[in-house]
Design an enzyme around this catalytic site. Sequence first.
Site, PDB file in Angstrom:
ATOM      1  CB  SER A 214      -0.960  -0.047   1.181  1.00 34.13           C
ATOM      2  OG  SER A 214      -1.960   0.944   1.062  1.00 34.13           O
ATOM      3  CD  GLU A 336      -5.425  -4.005  -3.768  1.00 38.97           C
ATOM      4  OE1 GLU A 336      -5.526  -3.599  -2.599  1.00 38.97           O
ATOM      5  OE2 GLU A 336      -4.376  -4.505  -4.222  1.00 38.97           O
ATOM      6  CG  HIS A 421      -5.798  -2.148   0.463  1.00 42.67           C
ATOM      7  ND1 HIS A 421      -4.936  -2.084  -0.609  1.00 42.67           N
ATOM      8  CD2 HIS A 421      -5.289  -1.293   1.394  1.00 42.67           C
ATOM      9  CE1 HIS A 421      -3.969  -1.233  -0.343  1.00 42.67           C
ATOM     10  NE2 HIS A 421      -4.154  -0.742   0.864  1.00 42.67           N
TER      11      HIS A 421
END
Length: 509
Positions: A214, A336, A421
Amino acid sequence: MVISAIAALLTLSSSQEAPPSPSPAAEARVAEGRLAGRVEAGVARYLNIPYAAPPVGPLRWRPPQPAAAWTGVRDATHRGPICIQPPANGDNGVGPLPMSEDCLQLNVFAPEGATGDTPVMVWIHGGGYVNGSATADLYDGAALARQGVVVVTVNYRLGRLGFFDHPALAADRPAGEPAGNYGVMDMIAALGWVRANVGAFGGDPSQVTIFGESAGGMAVLQLMTAPAAQGLFHRAVVQSGPPRLPARRLDRPGPRGEPSVHDASVAWMAERGLEAADAAAMRTLPAEAFLEPWPSFRRGVLNIVDGQVVPEPVMDAFAAGRQARVPLIVGANSAEFFWVTADNPVDGTLDDGIPEDQRPALIAAYGGPDVYRAHVISDLLFVEPARQIARLHARTGAPTWLYRFDVVSAAAPQEPGGAGHAWDRQYVFNTLNASPWPTDAMDERAADLISGYWAAFGRAGDPNGSGRPAWPQSGATITAIQFSNDGPRIVEDPLGPRLELLAQWQDSH
């Protein structure tokens, strides 16, 4: 108020953490002094090692300075504080309290008896540049270390303490001093410390892999384009990095009309009623005053192009071939931001600029409006950029591997229709004990496999070997490995038609 709650948390002592169970001692000598760690299950652990001076008082919003030496033996058996950040709210990527501005520490996990030729993997945590830490159980490096690498996990300054500038600060600093990206400067300082000291733990400073997820994946991409980071690493892994975020310049608007960092900081301080006549006064304000409201990484507020540390937007650098041409693994997860759909009035606006005459073809490539609505935001933020980074990097001749992560635990939330995610982290580190939900034998197989690929890449710059299914490089033909509950499979250009249309729009937007 949140501020008062955080202020109270700042006073908590590290005595909250239970002392480790008795285990054999380990010792190492680094440039600053001697360290006493401990050995558990074949891994020597050294925690809370300062790699830079505390960025407090006059060093707040300054480039990191060398850590001070100490006398005697420093206890390296307890986790250090996390950096200043909002409450964790259950995020398993955040370690235990306390938190402090004095947080520029790292942790080392080394195979017991490692000699100086052991490859090194340096982890940069995610959290939108506003939260996270190197101290979370999720990022325990022992399972990777047992596969023949030295693992280093790094804290760096967050939020407005790590990614910020203001006209008063600009007026105070020496000419030519880099500014704005203090968190990235911390990462570079940590890599410099690793180069100088990792041999004390049996690590080889000529074989360093940086990997992150990320915002940490974005950081890896920024480090690949940062002049000061060149030569400090030799391989890179980008997990769900968002390199197409709009960037902010320090003292001028961005190309899409984004306000400068200076203008935004002046407006934010005025809204908060923060009085600061000069830089010295700003440095006396309580750290927690800079948390509310915490800035949005998704809107590019903390993605700063300062012209020195981060000289240009990541995608521009990769398009021009100006990134470090090191072996690279890059990829994204299958669902995600599953909670952000195209019709969300707050966050689902990334596709609003797509011309109406282009939408029918794009929706058709998705297989209909429902699939488009559910996935286009995730694709715009993560999936398409990963594909484009792989394409651009492979074009330089650098070895490049693309992946798609689609492992979903039986007990995980089922609404996403795929892997959300950050769900990949516990598989990469093989730390299923830190999972937010129960795991089973399928998860264990997936974690063994995926951490095996990552460790092999850290050892040799190639994820293949040890009987794992062959993972081909991506090149002129975009090829990826898809990790799923049924095991890995090789696919050519997954979701290619829809991602190609998105790429064409994003590149022209």
